[in-house]
Write a protein that holds these residues in place. Structure first.
Motif, PDB file in Angstrom:
ATOM      1  N   ARG A 107       0.902  -1.295  -0.125  1.00 24.30           N
ATOM      2  CA  ARG A 107       0.006  -0.102  -0.100  1.00 24.30           C
ATOM      3  C   ARG A 107       0.790   1.341   0.077  1.00 24.30           C
ATOM      4  N   MET A 108       2.170   1.043   0.149  1.00 20.57           N
ATOM      5  CA  MET A 108       2.933   2.422   0.422  1.00 20.57           C
ATOM      6  C   MET A 108       3.441   2.868  -1.001  1.00 20.57           C
ATOM      7  N   GLU A 109       3.941   4.146  -0.833  1.00 24.06           N
ATOM      8  CA  GLU A 109       4.455   4.612  -2.346  1.00 24.06           C
ATOM      9  C   GLU A 109       5.714   4.035  -2.574  1.00 24.06           C
ATOM     10  N   LYS A 110       5.859   3.863  -4.091  1.00 21.34           N
ATOM     11  CA  LYS A 110       7.026   3.272  -4.496  1.00 21.34           C
ATOM     12  C   LYS A 110       8.559   4.096  -4.408  1.00 21.34           C
TER      13      LYS A 110
ATOM     14  N   ASN B 171       6.799  -5.180  17.089  1.00 25.02           N
ATOM     15  CA  ASN B 171       6.958  -4.009  16.750  1.00 25.02           C
ATOM     16  C   ASN B 171       6.114  -3.289  15.734  1.00 25.02           C
ATOM     17  N   PHE B 172       5.793  -2.219  16.114  1.00 24.62           N
ATOM     18  CA  PHE B 172       4.760  -1.625  14.939  1.00 24.62           C
ATOM     19  C   PHE B 172       4.856   0.005  15.335  1.00 24.62           C
ATOM     20  N   PHE B 173       5.722   0.651  15.114  1.00 17.62           N
ATOM     21  CA  PHE B 173       5.785   1.864  15.587  1.00 17.62           C
ATOM     22  C   PHE B 173       6.822   2.775  14.601  1.00 17.62           C
ATOM     23  N   SER B 174       6.642   4.041  14.500  1.00 16.82           N
ATOM     24  CA  SER B 174       7.559   4.743  13.898  1.00 16.82           C
ATOM     25  C   SER B 174       7.820   6.053  14.964  1.00 16.82           C
ATOM     26  N   PHE B 175       8.443   7.242  14.310  1.00 14.47           N
ATOM     27  CA  PHE B 175       8.616   8.144  15.225  1.00 14.47           C
ATOM     28  C   PHE B 175       8.537   9.495  14.318  1.00 14.47           C
TER      29      PHE B 175
ATOM     30  N   LEU C 160       7.069   5.666   6.605  1.00 15.63           N
ATOM     31  CA  LEU C 160       6.896   3.932   6.437  1.00 15.63           C
ATOM     32  C   LEU C 160       7.515   3.254   5.226  1.00 15.63           C
ATOM     33  N   ALA C 161       6.889   4.247   4.037  1.00 15.03           N
ATOM     34  CA  ALA C 161       7.156   3.733   2.847  1.00 15.03           C
ATOM     35  C   ALA C 161       8.678   3.785   2.552  1.00 15.03           C
TER      36      ALA C 161
END
Length: 432
Positions: A174-177, A268-272, A310-311
């Motif tokens: 689902r993320m940008e390429k 783990n399922f985090f970003s910052f 994320l991407a």
């Protein structure tokens, strides 16, 4: 769960986890701690039983770290976890050879149950599920006649498959390429004498949750934005203004992605996100810092902004040239990238939010606490979490002076917040 799953289980490290085995060192343990302080002394035998019971319910954590040709992976661990009395400074590295292969450590001291977790295994939200389940089984055994709550996983409403999901993988397509590369800046680093070895000072402020919420509401911001602003302002007033450099003071704020992307995983399922203020450019009042930080956080927490970060990370992992580089070479590059990225932070503030327990358990638990490990660049970090009307804000510091902590908690006290100070090294009168 089926017998085959119970006997043998393995999975790859998730996207966020892969950096931690590569970068751990004597100056960066990649270990964080969660603690539950009970209202009675901990019985070590009952605690050992509770840990075993929790691992049966949550086999995601009953694993050992193995080294493959291209990546690390997790594999079933049949050994019993070791439970010890806490007698060292917190956040030491975990030696799997001395810990029966486990990459988490459970200790106790007085009324506290401590769970120290290697970050490759899970993040703060995932570790809190394990700690809460340990507390549940402990209280259930200690107070059989009084604590009568439903079985843990049955009460969550989530299946084991949902809890064990690698949510990064689900988002991959689902993320940008070709997302934009995140900007890397060089942040201001705090100046002052630092401790040698593994000594860390922990200074905690126990605050009424309602009073902190009231302050944030009056300012029209979230609790996290308010406390990040106060932290940056404290750094400026007690450290930066005496060593002024044309570098921003930057705070990293971890973000739990589960609510943004509908996940119940305990991996783990985090970003910052990063918020920064350059105090060299002009003299900021606290209100101006608050406005700047709140605006940056609102923008960074937009779904589009989070998705772009994320991407970028997911696409880097998917790159064929990287996937088939041998692990020893990957570790070399990951360490170099991590060291470069670390220069972009002054400190970190993590907010684990409100810890929710069944009503039947509340009479037996006083509070929850969280601590984050230090790194070579970040000589102190801040964590907070709440249980009911009690919020615990914890400073972990490798510096001798406590000026930032003192300014931070005195500012809250001057705003009418009742502050109780607890510390492992410093007398309370020296703080306030």
């Amino acid at each position: 769960m089926g017998k085959q799953r119970e006997d043998y289980y393995w999975h790859r490290l998730d996207n966020a986890a892969k950096v931690f085995p590569a970068v751990r060192s004597s100056s960066n343990s990649s270990v964080f701690r969660l603690s539950a302080k009970l209202k009675e002394s901990v019985d070590p035998e009952l605690l050992a039983f509770a840990v075993e019971s929790a691992l049966k319910e949550l086999p995601t954590f009953r694993v050992k770290l193995r080294r493959g040709l291209f990546w690390y992976y997790w594999e079933t661990n049949d050994q019993r976890p070791i439970i010890l009395e806490d007698c060292f400074y917190p956040l030491r590295g975990i030696d799997k050879r001395q810990n029966n292969g486990y990459m988490f450590r459970v200790t106790y001291y007085g009324q506290k149950i401590n769970l120290e977790m290697f970050h490759a295994l899970t993040d703060g939200a995932g570790a809190m599920v394990l700690l809460k389940s340990i507390v549940y089984f402990y209280l259930k055994q200690r107070h059989r006649e009084e604590v009568a709550v439903n079985e843990l996983l049955a009460d969550t409403g989530f299946s084991q498959h949902a809890l064990d999901e690698d949510s990064f993988q689900r988002l991959r397509n689902r993320m940008e390429k070709k997302p934009p590369r995140p900007k890397v800046t060089t942040a201001y680093q705090l100046k002052g004498a630092r401790y040698l070895g593994d000594r860390v000072d922990v200074t905690q402020g126990i605050l009424p949750t309602g009073e902190v919420l009231k302050l944030a509401k009056q300012a029209g911001v979230t609790v996290t934005a308010y406390l990040v602003s106060l932290l940056l302002y404290a750094i400026d007033r007690t450290n930066f203004q005496y060593y002024a450099e044309n570098k921003p003071v930057v705070c990293s704020v971890p973000v739990n992605l589960r609510g943004f992307f509908q996940s119940s995983t305990i991996r783990n399922f985090f970003s910052f996100i990063m918020v920064s203020v350059n105090f060299h450019q002009k003299k900021y009042t606290f209100e101006q810092v608050l406005e700047e930080v709140s605006g940056q956080m609102k923008e960074a927490l937009q779904l589009e902004s989070l998705s772009q970060r994320l991407a970028y990370n997911l696409n880097a992992e998917r790159n064929l040239a990287i996937r088939f580089i041998p692990l020893f070479a990957k570790n070399f590059f990951l360490r170099a990238i991590y060291r470069r990225g670390e220069k972009g932070y002054t400190t970190t503030l993590s907010n684990l939010g409100q810890v929710r327990l069944p009503t039947e358990q509340l009479p037996y638990v006083e509070r929850f606490e969280a601590l984050n490990n230090l790194t070579r660049s970040q000589c102190f970090k801040v964590c907070l979490c709440s249980l009911g009307e009690r919020m615990t804000v914890s400073f972990v510091s490798g510096m001798e002076d406590k000026d930032v902590e003192r300014f931070f908690f005195r500012s809250l006290a001057n705003q009418g917040v009742e502050v109780q100070i607890v510390s492992n090294e410093v007398d309370e009168d020296e703080i306030l």
